[in-house]
Design a protein around this motif. Structure first.
Motif, PDB file in Angstrom:
ATOM      1  N   THR A 222      38.497  39.674  43.859  1.00 11.89           N
ATOM      2  CA  THR A 222      37.062  39.470  43.681  1.00 11.89           C
ATOM      3  C   THR A 222      36.363  40.803  43.462  1.00 11.89           C
ATOM      4  OG1 THR A 222      37.100  37.501  45.087  1.00 11.89           O
ATOM      5  CG2 THR A 222      34.966  38.547  44.740  1.00 11.89           C
TER       6      THR A 222
ATOM      7  N   CYS B  21      37.680  43.323  42.091  1.00 14.70           N
ATOM      8  CA  CYS B  21      38.014  43.733  40.718  1.00 14.70           C
ATOM      9  C   CYS B  21      37.048  43.107  39.716  1.00 14.70           C
ATOM     10  CB  CYS B  21      39.449  43.323  40.387  1.00 14.70           C
ATOM     11  SG  CYS B  21      40.731  44.241  41.285  1.00 14.70           S
ATOM     12  N   LEU B  22      36.809  41.801  39.841  1.00 15.75           N
ATOM     13  CA  LEU B  22      35.930  41.127  38.887  1.00 15.75           C
ATOM     14  C   LEU B  22      34.459  41.468  39.112  1.00 15.75           C
ATOM     15  CD1 LEU B  22      37.481  37.557  38.491  1.00 15.75           C
ATOM     16  CD2 LEU B  22      37.815  39.588  37.088  1.00 15.75           C
TER      17      LEU B  22
ATOM     18  N   ILE C 123      34.345  46.875  34.791  1.00 11.97           N
ATOM     19  CA  ILE C 123      35.504  46.142  34.290  1.00 11.97           C
ATOM     20  C   ILE C 123      35.351  45.865  32.801  1.00 11.97           C
ATOM     21  CG2 ILE C 123      34.598  43.841  34.837  1.00 11.97           C
ATOM     22  CD1 ILE C 123      37.502  43.109  35.664  1.00 11.97           C
TER      23      ILE C 123
ATOM     24  N   TYR D 173      36.688  39.974  31.439  1.00 13.02           N
ATOM     25  CA  TYR D 173      36.908  39.035  32.539  1.00 13.02           C
ATOM     26  C   TYR D 173      38.049  38.073  32.259  1.00 13.02           C
ATOM     27  CZ  TYR D 173      32.483  40.797  34.290  1.00 13.02           C
ATOM     28  OH  TYR D 173      31.484  41.623  34.757  1.00 13.02           O
TER      29      TYR D 173
ATOM     30  N   THR E  12      42.857  40.491  30.931  1.00 11.02           N
ATOM     31  CA  THR E  12      42.482  40.830  32.303  1.00 11.02           C
ATOM     32  C   THR E  12      43.660  40.681  33.263  1.00 11.02           C
ATOM     33  OG1 THR E  12      40.217  40.118  31.864  1.00 11.02           O
ATOM     34  CG2 THR E  12      40.867  40.337  34.174  1.00 11.02           C
ATOM     35  N   HIS E  13      44.364  39.564  33.177  1.00 16.24           N
ATOM     36  CA  HIS E  13      45.471  39.313  34.105  1.00 16.24           C
ATOM     37  C   HIS E  13      46.549  40.384  34.001  1.00 16.24           C
ATOM     38  CE1 HIS E  13      49.434  37.436  35.123  1.00 16.24           C
ATOM     39  NE2 HIS E  13      48.766  37.142  36.215  1.00 16.24           N
TER      40      HIS E  13
ATOM     41  N   LEU F 160      42.377  34.484  40.044  1.00 15.65           N
ATOM     42  CA  LEU F 160      41.383  34.988  39.092  1.00 15.65           C
ATOM     43  C   LEU F 160      40.596  33.842  38.472  1.00 15.65           C
ATOM     44  CD1 LEU F 160      43.334  37.835  37.241  1.00 15.65           C
ATOM     45  CD2 LEU F 160      41.427  38.100  38.825  1.00 15.65           C
TER      46      LEU F 160
ATOM     47  N   ARG G 190      36.581  33.348  39.008  1.00 18.06           N
ATOM     48  CA  ARG G 190      35.640  33.246  37.877  1.00 18.06           C
ATOM     49  C   ARG G 190      34.782  32.002  38.008  1.00 18.06           C
ATOM     50  NH1 ARG G 190      40.085  35.485  34.653  1.00 18.06           N
ATOM     51  NH2 ARG G 190      40.878  33.377  34.402  1.00 18.06           N
TER      52      ARG G 190
ATOM     53  N   ASP H 185      43.761  32.044  30.206  1.00 19.05           N
ATOM     54  CA  ASP H 185      43.627  33.492  30.175  1.00 19.05           C
ATOM     55  C   ASP H 185      43.682  34.020  28.754  1.00 19.05           C
ATOM     56  OD1 ASP H 185      45.292  34.373  33.289  1.00 19.05           O
ATOM     57  OD2 ASP H 185      43.239  33.801  32.828  1.00 19.05           O
TER      58      ASP H 185
ATOM     59  N   TRP I  82      33.342  32.841  30.237  1.00 24.69           N
ATOM     60  CA  TRP I  82      33.814  34.214  30.411  1.00 24.69           C
ATOM     61  C   TRP I  82      34.363  34.788  29.120  1.00 24.69           C
ATOM     62  CZ3 TRP I  82      31.977  36.542  34.421  1.00 24.69           C
ATOM     63  CH2 TRP I  82      31.661  35.813  35.558  1.00 24.69           C
TER      64      TRP I  82
ATOM     65  N   ASP J  27      33.111  38.250  27.444  1.00 27.55           N
ATOM     66  CA  ASP J  27      34.002  39.275  26.894  1.00 27.55           C
ATOM     67  C   ASP J  27      33.606  39.660  25.473  1.00 27.55           C
ATOM     68  OD1 ASP J  27      35.369  39.223  29.241  1.00 27.55           O
ATOM     69  OD2 ASP J  27      37.155  38.226  28.469  1.00 27.55           O
TER      70      ASP J  27
END
Length: 417
Positions: A100, A102-103, A108, A111, A115-116, A154, A158, A306, A350, A354
């Motif tokens: 959390t 991190c996001l 960053i 998202y 991201t992963h 993740l 989100r 993702d 998300w 991005d």
């Protein structure tokens, strides 16, 4: 003969370790073994069995095998402990808190997009931030299991962040209160977080307008004239039809009445001369004006993929209403001229964020070259409507916050692209 020394044969050097122990040697060793057993608590039978092996070499081989078996058992036990750890609720809860953070990082890069994989690489290089044992990363099977857990967490995070953003807009919370709600005690909130969260606000308002999701927040509450510079022409038309107003004229009147706000809301990267800088812009996505009548159901991002596929087929909805023509500006919310579905659907918030971040970076690169990171930060700092929902929190207190080292490491190092 005097002065002549005979060289002794190897057999004369002493005891031959290949020979079995004599009965007297065996007896003496067992007496000693009994003493050791009493001192250490080791069973006598184990030591006696070892002595009965025979020669010293046989004993050494037996000892080596026992050590190997012991190490193997220890490794299996350690592996079992790690498996129990990674399956535990406490482990997942602690990992979720760090993810959390991190996001929630104001720096960053994205998202969803890459991201992963980048967070997994960050975890491997900074185990201390996540308090993970080295064996968890080194073991192939456990590392794969960790990667799956990170992906699931993740996605869940989100979804939770989006729900909180929706609630904050609905309640007209200040950006400081929103930051506090998002952080939830996980991170120390700094001034730099406000701009990023206000940026997410703006993206969410545009997104909900684009997908027609007004269940949680009515369109009249989502829309404000401060959004106009960030909207494509097709969304101008959509809003004008829904609210029965002239969005362009409203923008002109607003600028005349509030010249100071105009300077603050002016976003050069969103100007018609630079369409690639518009929030969520996609020069590849066309639109035929098919907005539809439905208010799309609010969907969280728990099933969000993702990897984002720009073009995906959807069944065309049949509507009796004749939709107006709009320009091919590519907001990503309209159907393309070839009949393919829109780029951004209700579960792609998300991905929209991005694309918006990438549009800012692209415009900043063109404007500032090597200094584009500083320029990009300045763009959404001056563009965000931080004062639209004023709050009551004391700003100086927030500015004095000192972040823990692990949080600083995330904000400074979790970058890519």
């Amino acid at each position: 003969m005097a002065g002549v020394h005979r060289r002794r044969a190897d057999s004369d050097d002493g005891y031959d370790m290949t020979q079995s122990l004599s009965p007297s040697q065996t007896k003496r060793l067992k007496v000693y073994a009994n003493q050791v057993a009493e001192e250490t608590g080791c069973p006598q039978e184990v030591l006696h069995k070892f002595i009965d092996t025979g020669s010293i070499f046989h004993m050494l081989i037996d000892l080596k095998a026992a050590l190997f078996k012991r190490n193997e058992d220890q490794e299996k036990a350690a592996l079992l402990e790690l498996k129990e750890l990674i399956d535990s609720k406490d482990f997942k809860s602690a990992l979720q808190s760090r993810l959390t953070a991190c996001l929630l990082s104001p720096n960053i890069t994205a998202y969803v997009t890459d991201t992963h994989s980048n967070i997994m690489e960050f975890i491997k290089n900074h185990r201390e931030v996540f308090k993970l044992p080295a064996a968890l990363i080194q073991d192939v099977e456990l590392s794969a299991q960790l990667s799956k857990i990170v992906s699931e967490l993740l996605s869940s995070i989100r979804g939770n962040l989006k729900a909180k953003l929706v609630a904050s807009i609905s309640k007209r919370m200040s950006v400081m209160d929103t930051a506090k709600s998002l952080a939830h005690g996980i991170i120390e909130v700094e001034a730099c977080h406000w701009n990023r969260y206000a940026f997410l606000w703006r993206c969410l308002r545009i997104f909900l307008i684009g997908v027609g999701d007004y269940k949680a927040i009515p369109l009249e509450d989502l829309y404000s004239s401060s959004l106009i510079p960030s909207l494509h022409r097709d969304l101008h038309i959509k809003i004008a039809l829904a609210l029965n107003c002239d969005v362009g004229m409203e923008a002109d009147e607003n600028n005349e009445q509030h010249p100071a706000d105009d300077a603050e809301d002016n976003m050069d990267y969103l100007d018609d001369q630079h369409p690639e800088g518009e929030i969520g812009a996609s020069n590849n996505a066309g639109g035929n004006g098919d907005f539809g009548e439905g208010e799309g159901e609010h969907v969280t991002d728990n099933q969000e993929e993702d990897e984002f596929c720009e073009n995906h087929d959807e069944e065309k909805e049949e509507t009796d209403q004749q939709e107006p023509d709009v320009d091919d500006g590519g907001s990503g919310f309209s159907k393309s001229k070839n009949g393919k579905g829109p780029k951004f659907t209700s579960a792609k918030f998300w991905n929209f964020v991005d694309c918006s971040l990438e549009a800012i970076r692209k415009a900043a690169r063109e404007e500032a070259g090597a200094e584009y990171k500083r320029s990009a930060r300045g763009i959404y700092e001056t563009a965000m409507d931080l004062a639209e929902f004023p709050g009551s929190m004391v700003v100086p207190n927030l500015l004095k916050t000192t972040s823990p080292q692990w949080q600083t490491m995330i904000q400074d190092s979790l970058l890519w692209g």
